[in-house]
Design a protein around this motif. Structure first.
Motif, PDB file in Angstrom:
ATOM      1  N   VAL A  34       0.837  -1.204   0.000  1.00 29.86           N
ATOM      2  CA  VAL A  34       0.000   0.000   0.000  1.00 29.86           C
ATOM      3  C   VAL A  34       0.866   1.246   0.000  1.00 29.86           C
ATOM      4  O   VAL A  34       0.680   2.153  -0.821  1.00 29.86           O
ATOM      5  CB  VAL A  34      -0.952   0.010   1.207  1.00 29.86           C
ATOM      6  CG1 VAL A  34      -1.701   1.344   1.277  1.00 29.86           C
ATOM      7  CG2 VAL A  34      -1.949  -1.138   1.111  1.00 29.86           C
ATOM      8  N   TRP A  35       1.840   1.330   0.946  1.00 28.51           N
ATOM      9  CA  TRP A  35       2.616   2.563   0.989  1.00 28.51           C
ATOM     10  C   TRP A  35       3.504   2.715  -0.247  1.00 28.51           C
ATOM     11  O   TRP A  35       3.717   3.833  -0.721  1.00 28.51           O
ATOM     12  CB  TRP A  35       3.389   2.709   2.296  1.00 28.51           C
ATOM     13  CG  TRP A  35       4.682   1.974   2.489  1.00 28.51           C
ATOM     14  CD1 TRP A  35       5.832   2.118   1.779  1.00 28.51           C
ATOM     15  CD2 TRP A  35       4.975   1.019   3.528  1.00 28.51           C
ATOM     16  NE1 TRP A  35       6.819   1.306   2.289  1.00 28.51           N
ATOM     17  CE2 TRP A  35       6.335   0.631   3.365  1.00 28.51           C
ATOM     18  CE3 TRP A  35       4.261   0.469   4.582  1.00 28.51           C
ATOM     19  CZ2 TRP A  35       6.959  -0.291   4.214  1.00 28.51           C
ATOM     20  CZ3 TRP A  35       4.883  -0.436   5.418  1.00 28.51           C
ATOM     21  CH2 TRP A  35       6.211  -0.819   5.224  1.00 28.51           C
ATOM     22  N   ALA A  36       3.944   1.594  -0.812  1.00 31.72           N
ATOM     23  CA  ALA A  36       4.746   1.678  -2.040  1.00 31.72           C
ATOM     24  C   ALA A  36       3.906   2.189  -3.206  1.00 31.72           C
ATOM     25  O   ALA A  36       4.403   2.942  -4.066  1.00 31.72           O
ATOM     26  CB  ALA A  36       5.336   0.304  -2.368  1.00 31.72           C
ATOM     27  N   SER A  37       2.635   1.819  -3.230  1.00 24.02           N
ATOM     28  CA  SER A  37       1.752   2.274  -4.315  1.00 24.02           C
ATOM     29  C   SER A  37       1.534   3.775  -4.275  1.00 24.02           C
ATOM     30  O   SER A  37       1.194   4.392  -5.284  1.00 24.02           O
ATOM     31  CB  SER A  37       0.400   1.553  -4.244  1.00 24.02           C
ATOM     32  OG  SER A  37      -0.366   1.994  -3.142  1.00 24.02           O
ATOM     33  N   TYR A  38       1.750   4.378  -3.104  1.00 31.06           N
ATOM     34  CA  TYR A  38       1.626   5.826  -2.962  1.00 31.06           C
ATOM     35  C   TYR A  38       2.975   6.535  -3.082  1.00 31.06           C
ATOM     36  O   TYR A  38       3.060   7.745  -2.895  1.00 31.06           O
ATOM     37  CB  TYR A  38       0.995   6.182  -1.615  1.00 31.06           C
ATOM     38  CG  TYR A  38      -0.502   5.956  -1.572  1.00 31.06           C
ATOM     39  CD1 TYR A  38      -1.390   6.932  -2.004  1.00 31.06           C
ATOM     40  CD2 TYR A  38      -1.027   4.748  -1.118  1.00 31.06           C
ATOM     41  CE1 TYR A  38      -2.762   6.723  -1.966  1.00 31.06           C
ATOM     42  CE2 TYR A  38      -2.399   4.527  -1.075  1.00 31.06           C
ATOM     43  CZ  TYR A  38      -3.253   5.520  -1.508  1.00 31.06           C
ATOM     44  OH  TYR A  38      -4.611   5.312  -1.473  1.00 31.06           O
ATOM     45  N   GLY A  39       4.012   5.770  -3.371  1.00 32.64           N
ATOM     46  CA  GLY A  39       5.326   6.359  -3.557  1.00 32.64           C
ATOM     47  C   GLY A  39       6.014   6.762  -2.270  1.00 32.64           C
ATOM     48  O   GLY A  39       6.922   7.598  -2.283  1.00 32.64           O
ATOM     49  N   VAL A  40       5.604   6.198  -1.163  1.00 32.80           N
ATOM     50  CA  VAL A  40       6.206   6.534   0.129  1.00 32.80           C
ATOM     51  C   VAL A  40       7.546   5.824   0.267  1.00 32.80           C
ATOM     52  O   VAL A  40       7.645   4.611   0.079  1.00 32.80           O
ATOM     53  CB  VAL A  40       5.281   6.126   1.290  1.00 32.80           C
ATOM     54  CG1 VAL A  40       5.970   6.356   2.628  1.00 32.80           C
ATOM     55  CG2 VAL A  40       3.977   6.905   1.220  1.00 32.80           C
ATOM     56  N   GLU A  41       8.562   6.595   0.600  1.00 33.52           N
ATOM     57  CA  GLU A  41       9.896   6.031   0.808  1.00 33.52           C
ATOM     58  C   GLU A  41      10.570   6.749   1.970  1.00 33.52           C
ATOM     59  O   GLU A  41      10.545   7.968   2.053  1.00 33.52           O
ATOM     60  CB  GLU A  41      10.760   6.200  -0.446  1.00 33.52           C
ATOM     61  CG  GLU A  41      10.269   5.427  -1.666  1.00 33.52           C
ATOM     62  CD  GLU A  41      11.194   5.617  -2.855  1.00 33.52           C
ATOM     63  OE1 GLU A  41      12.276   6.213  -2.662  1.00 33.52           O
ATOM     64  OE2 GLU A  41      10.832   5.179  -3.958  1.00 33.52           O
ATOM     65  N   GLY A  42      11.152   5.986   2.869  1.00 36.66           N
ATOM     66  CA  GLY A  42      12.021   6.572   3.880  1.00 36.66           C
ATOM     67  C   GLY A  42      11.333   7.156   5.097  1.00 36.66           C
ATOM     68  O   GLY A  42      12.003   7.505   6.060  1.00 36.66           O
ATOM     69  N   ARG A  43      10.021   7.327   5.096  1.00 38.93           N
ATOM     70  CA  ARG A  43       9.335   7.892   6.265  1.00 38.93           C
ATOM     71  C   ARG A  43       8.248   6.921   6.718  1.00 38.93           C
ATOM     72  O   ARG A  43       7.056   7.222   6.659  1.00 38.93           O
ATOM     73  CB  ARG A  43       8.755   9.268   5.940  1.00 38.93           C
ATOM     74  CG  ARG A  43       9.825  10.333   5.736  1.00 38.93           C
ATOM     75  CD  ARG A  43       9.221  11.698   5.473  1.00 38.93           C
ATOM     76  NE  ARG A  43       8.412  12.186   6.582  1.00 38.93           N
ATOM     77  CZ  ARG A  43       8.896  12.719   7.688  1.00 38.93           C
ATOM     78  NH1 ARG A  43      10.205  12.782   7.874  1.00 38.93           N
ATOM     79  NH2 ARG A  43       8.097  13.174   8.626  1.00 38.93           N
ATOM     80  N   VAL A  44       8.711   5.778   7.184  1.00 41.05           N
ATOM     81  CA  VAL A  44       7.807   4.719   7.637  1.00 41.05           C
ATOM     82  C   VAL A  44       8.223   4.300   9.042  1.00 41.05           C
ATOM     83  O   VAL A  44       9.399   4.063   9.306  1.00 41.05           O
ATOM     84  CB  VAL A  44       7.856   3.494   6.701  1.00 41.05           C
ATOM     85  CG1 VAL A  44       6.987   2.369   7.235  1.00 41.05           C
ATOM     86  CG2 VAL A  44       7.439   3.878   5.285  1.00 41.05           C
ATOM     87  N   ARG A  45       7.239   4.245   9.959  1.00 44.55           N
ATOM     88  CA  ARG A  45       7.482   3.720  11.300  1.00 44.55           C
ATOM     89  C   ARG A  45       6.652   2.454  11.480  1.00 44.55           C
ATOM     90  O   ARG A  45       5.453   2.454  11.230  1.00 44.55           O
ATOM     91  CB  ARG A  45       7.081   4.727  12.390  1.00 44.55           C
ATOM     92  CG  ARG A  45       8.037   5.878  12.575  1.00 44.55           C
ATOM     93  CD  ARG A  45       7.649   6.699  13.808  1.00 44.55           C
ATOM     94  NE  ARG A  45       8.012   6.034  15.056  1.00 44.55           N
ATOM     95  CZ  ARG A  45       7.770   6.550  16.274  1.00 44.55           C
ATOM     96  NH1 ARG A  45       7.135   7.710  16.392  1.00 44.55           N
ATOM     97  NH2 ARG A  45       8.133   5.888  17.357  1.00 44.55           N
ATOM     98  N   ILE A  46       7.295   1.393  11.885  1.00 50.01           N
ATOM     99  CA  ILE A  46       6.605   0.159  12.244  1.00 50.01           C
ATOM    100  C   ILE A  46       6.890  -0.075  13.724  1.00 50.01           C
ATOM    101  O   ILE A  46       8.035  -0.334  14.113  1.00 50.01           O
ATOM    102  CB  ILE A  46       7.087  -1.030  11.396  1.00 50.01           C
ATOM    103  CG1 ILE A  46       6.808  -0.762   9.917  1.00 50.01           C
ATOM    104  CG2 ILE A  46       6.419  -2.319  11.854  1.00 50.01           C
ATOM    105  CD1 ILE A  46       7.313  -1.848   8.994  1.00 50.01           C
TER     106      ILE A  46
END
Length: 278
Positions: A34-46
């Motif tokens: 999901v986050w890759a489909s929105y182009g999210v990179e580098g600002r992810v917290r798990i």
């Protein structure tokens, strides 16, 4: 929402259950898509909470997340979990101050008391999640009277601890003029109270659940089998066998505060995590 029950068995064994871990990693891999489909990179917290905090083999979780996503997962402390829950909920629901927030998870419950200025005054993290209560004391389906007494005794002991820890910080549960309930137990109870045919976040958010209705619901859920609870429209798969344990916790906390209702919020520690990335 995906319920993976990562806390399953951790209280008894001190280790993560293989199937629960696999379900969790599968869900996280789906979120990565999901986050890759929105182009999210580098600002992810798990962020992991009680189940991983308590597991001796927590490295399996970290290794699995890294393999699936390339992200270094973190375990947040009980204090940070409490702060995030308060940040997420107290800004999303208009209630009387001072406000308390209760976050009933699978392995732990965070209880936070704010001040008149909206800031956190005191917090406590209790070993009192819906999965933990159910696994320890509510083995029968439906639970026997003796099991319910045992569960309520455990919950009251933990409420006593909450009072003591909060007092050491100069606050009391009774200071709160309102209570906000967050996370799956509280939101599901709110949905059942509304009589919703399915889980509907928009309708659940800001629902006022009266204390008397909560007491009746906790008793009714405890008298049902898991299969019967599963037929209740808004009860999502994976919650039907623990929701009654969570209801007992929420009812006990509300009674300790002497309040006549709890307000349900869909905004919680996840919203606090998002805010931390701003």
């Amino acid at each position: 929402m995906v319920i993976t029950r990562l806390a399953a068995g951790v209280d008894a064994t001190g280790h993560l259950d293989d199937l629960a871990l696999a379900r969790t990693l599968e869900a996280i891999a789906g979120f990565r898509e999901v986050w890759a489909s929105y182009g999210v990179e580098g600002r992810v917290r798990i962020a992991a909470t009680s189940a991983v905090r308590d597991a001796a083999d927590r490295a399996r979780f970290f290794d699995g997340v890294r393999a699936e996503t390339g992200v270094e997962a973190e375990v947040i402390t009980g204090e940070e979990e409490a702060q995030l829950a308060f940040l997420g909920a107290a800004t999303a629901v208009e209630v009387a101050r001072p406000t308390a927030v209760i976050d009933i998870g699978g392995g732990s419950t965070e209880l936070i008391v704010g001040g008149s200025d909206g800031e956190v005054e005191g917090w406590v993290s209790l070993q009192l999640g819906c999965v933990r209560v159910t696994e320890r004391h509510l083995a029968s389906d439906p639970p026997a009277d003796g099991e319910l007494r045992s569960a309520r005794s455990m919950i009251e002991e933990q409420m006593d601890r909450a009072e003591k820890v909060l007092a050491e910080q100069g606050v009391a549960m009774a200071d709160a003029a309102s209570l906000i309930g967050v996370a799956g137990t509280a939101t599901t109870l709110g949905a059942i109270h509304l009589g919703l045919p399915t889980y509907d976040e928009d309708r659940i958010h800001r629902t006022r659940l009266p204390a008397a209705a909560l007491a009746d619901m906790a008793e009714r859920l405890a008298g049902m089998t898991s299969a019967q609870r599963a037929t209740l429209g808004p009860v999502q798969p994976g919650r039907e066998d623990v929701i009654h344990g969570g209801a007992l916790v929420l009812h006990a906390a509300l009674a300790r505060m002497g309040l006549d209702a709890v307000t349900i919020s869909e905004a919680d520690n996840l919203d606090g995590l998002v805010a931390s990335l701003a």
